[in-house]
Design an enzyme around this catalytic site. Structure first.
Site, mmCIF file in Angstrom:
data_model
loop_
_atom_site.group_PDB
_atom_site.id
_atom_site.type_symbol
_atom_site.label_atom_id
_atom_site.label_comp_id
_atom_site.label_asym_id
_atom_site.label_seq_id
_atom_site.Cartn_x
_atom_site.Cartn_y
_atom_site.Cartn_z
ATOM 1 N N ASN A 9 0.862 -1.188 0.000
ATOM 2 C CA ASN A 9 0.000 0.000 0.000
ATOM 3 C C ASN A 9 0.895 1.234 0.000
ATOM 4 O O ASN A 9 1.468 1.583 1.032
ATOM 5 C CB ASN A 9 -0.886 -0.043 1.265
ATOM 6 C CG ASN A 9 -1.711 1.214 1.432
ATOM 7 O OD1 ASN A 9 -1.824 2.029 0.523
ATOM 8 N ND2 ASN A 9 -2.298 1.379 2.617
ATOM 9 N N LYS A 11 0.042 4.217 -0.202
ATOM 10 C CA LYS A 11 -0.663 5.367 0.383
ATOM 11 C C LYS A 11 -0.481 6.608 -0.510
ATOM 12 O O LYS A 11 -0.376 6.459 -1.721
ATOM 13 C CB LYS A 11 -0.174 5.629 1.809
ATOM 14 C CG LYS A 11 -0.158 4.365 2.665
ATOM 15 C CD LYS A 11 -0.077 4.677 4.110
ATOM 16 C CE LYS A 11 0.113 3.372 4.884
ATOM 17 N NZ LYS A 11 -0.004 3.551 6.303
ATOM 18 N N GLU A 169 -5.163 -5.247 10.765
ATOM 19 C CA GLU A 169 -4.188 -4.171 10.930
ATOM 20 C C GLU A 169 -4.459 -3.428 12.237
ATOM 21 O O GLU A 169 -5.278 -2.498 12.268
ATOM 22 C CB GLU A 169 -4.293 -3.183 9.765
ATOM 23 C CG GLU A 169 -3.991 -3.792 8.415
ATOM 24 C CD GLU A 169 -3.444 -2.746 7.458
ATOM 25 O OE1 GLU A 169 -2.359 -2.969 6.942
ATOM 26 O OE2 GLU A 169 -4.094 -1.707 7.268
ATOM 27 N N GLY A 175 2.465 2.193 10.731
ATOM 28 C CA GLY A 175 3.390 3.318 10.558
ATOM 29 C C GLY A 175 4.086 3.742 11.839
ATOM 30 O O GLY A 175 4.696 4.810 11.888
ATOM 31 N N SER A 215 3.590 -2.144 10.397
ATOM 32 C CA SER A 215 5.049 -2.124 10.575
ATOM 33 C C SER A 215 5.702 -3.467 10.262
ATOM 34 O O SER A 215 6.662 -3.870 10.920
ATOM 35 C CB SER A 215 5.410 -1.650 11.989
ATOM 36 O OG SER A 215 4.938 -0.339 12.192
HETATM 37 C C1 PEP Z 1 -0.799 0.028 6.125
HETATM 38 O O1 PEP Z 1 -0.969 1.216 6.047
HETATM 39 O O2 PEP Z 1 -1.630 -0.753 5.610
HETATM 40 C C2 PEP Z 1 0.380 -0.463 6.820
HETATM 41 C C3 PEP Z 1 0.420 -1.705 7.198
HETATM 42 O O3 PEP Z 1 1.383 0.465 7.036
HETATM 43 P P1 PEP Z 1 2.828 0.194 7.674
HETATM 44 O O4 PEP Z 1 3.364 -1.078 7.072
HETATM 45 O O5 PEP Z 1 3.651 1.390 7.275
HETATM 46 O O6 PEP Z 1 2.651 0.083 9.142
#
Ligand code: PEP
Length: 253
Positions: A9, A11, A169, A175, A215
């Site tokens: 993703n 973003k 998640e 993040g 993360s």
């Molecule tokens: C996400 O936004 O779906 C995500 C898992 O972000 P990150 O890996 O940066 O924590």
């Protein structure tokens, strides 16, 4: 059948030239490493979907979007419909990401509408669920996830449920650099799979891939992906570096 899946993703990151570099980097890495048994999905921002879709034609990955309108085509300024995504070669779409729930006030009802529209266009929804830090600390994480799954997804018939992917998640891990432990991830993944078994049956539950997100990086992916009910990952920050992303895709045993 449960598939091994790693979805990136991006973003709201990258400019056009950088997106071009990143997707070509991912394509090159995929030629170098063996990801035969893994479905690799790249979810760029809308303006880069066509670019990514063009590269995907000659490469071993699928294209995903990060969001879709909960309406059919029409007078909804600024929105993008499921049929538009389909016309660009999109196969997957993230739905109900915690950032959309938080910053755009998306409800479980809207998420249910989005899922319906994606399935009508034969696009696989990657449906995100997860609790906030306060909810976990208050011991409400199971209730929160049950409500998100029940209100957002369980209106589907069994056949359609089997066509979906769920991503657990935990909001506190997104993040933040603070990953859920493999035991915490397994506990919630098993809980979600059990909800599917109770509402549908075990055959349906064994068809649905459940991804971990929060993360996830090349260092922790192997441990997480080794857990019984973890079928792969939804990757944010680490999907912005081709090498890290493909290293994660190679983290299955
Ligand atoms: C996400 O936004 O779906 C995500 C898992 O972000 P990150 O890996 O940066 O924590």
């Amino acid at each position: 059948m449960r598939r091994r899946i790693v979805a990136g993703n991006w973003k709201m990151n990258k400019q056009f030239a950088e997106a071009d570099d990143l997707i070509n980097g991912i394509s090159e890495q995929l030629r170098e490493f063996d990801t035969t048994d893994v479905d690799v999905i790249v979810c760029p921002p809308y303006p880069f979907l066509e670019l990514v879709s063009d590269v995907a034609e000659d490469a071993e990955f699928f294209v995903g979007a990060q969001n879709v309108a909960h309406f059919d085509d029409g007078a909804y300024t600024g929105e993008v419909s499921a049929s538009m995504l389909k016309s660009l070669g999109v196969d997957y779409c993230i739905v109900g990401h915690s950032e959309r729930r938080k910053y755009f006030c998306e409800t479980n009802e809207q998420i249910a509408e989005k899922i319906n529209r994606l399935l009508q266009q034969d696009i696989t929804p990657i449906i995100c669920v997860g609790e906030s830090l306060e909810e976990r600390e208050a011991g409400k994480h199971f209730d929160v996830i049950k409500q998100q799954v029940t209100e957002g997804i369980f209106h589907l018939k069994a056949d359609d449920m089997q066509r979906c992917i769920i991503a657990y998640e935990p909001v506190w891990a997104i993040g933040t650099g603070k990953t859920a432990t493999k035991e915490q991830a397994q506990e919630i993944h098993a809980f979600i799979r059990n909800l599917i078994t109770e509402h549908y049956n075990d055959d349906v539950a064994q068809e649905v891939s459940i991804l971990y997100g929060g993360s996830c990086n090349p260092k922790n992916a192997k441990d997480l992906f080794a857990m019984q009910d973890v079928d792969g990952g939804l990757i944010g920050g680490a999907s912005l570096k081709a090498k890290d992303f493909i290293e994660i895709a190679c983290s299955f045993e």
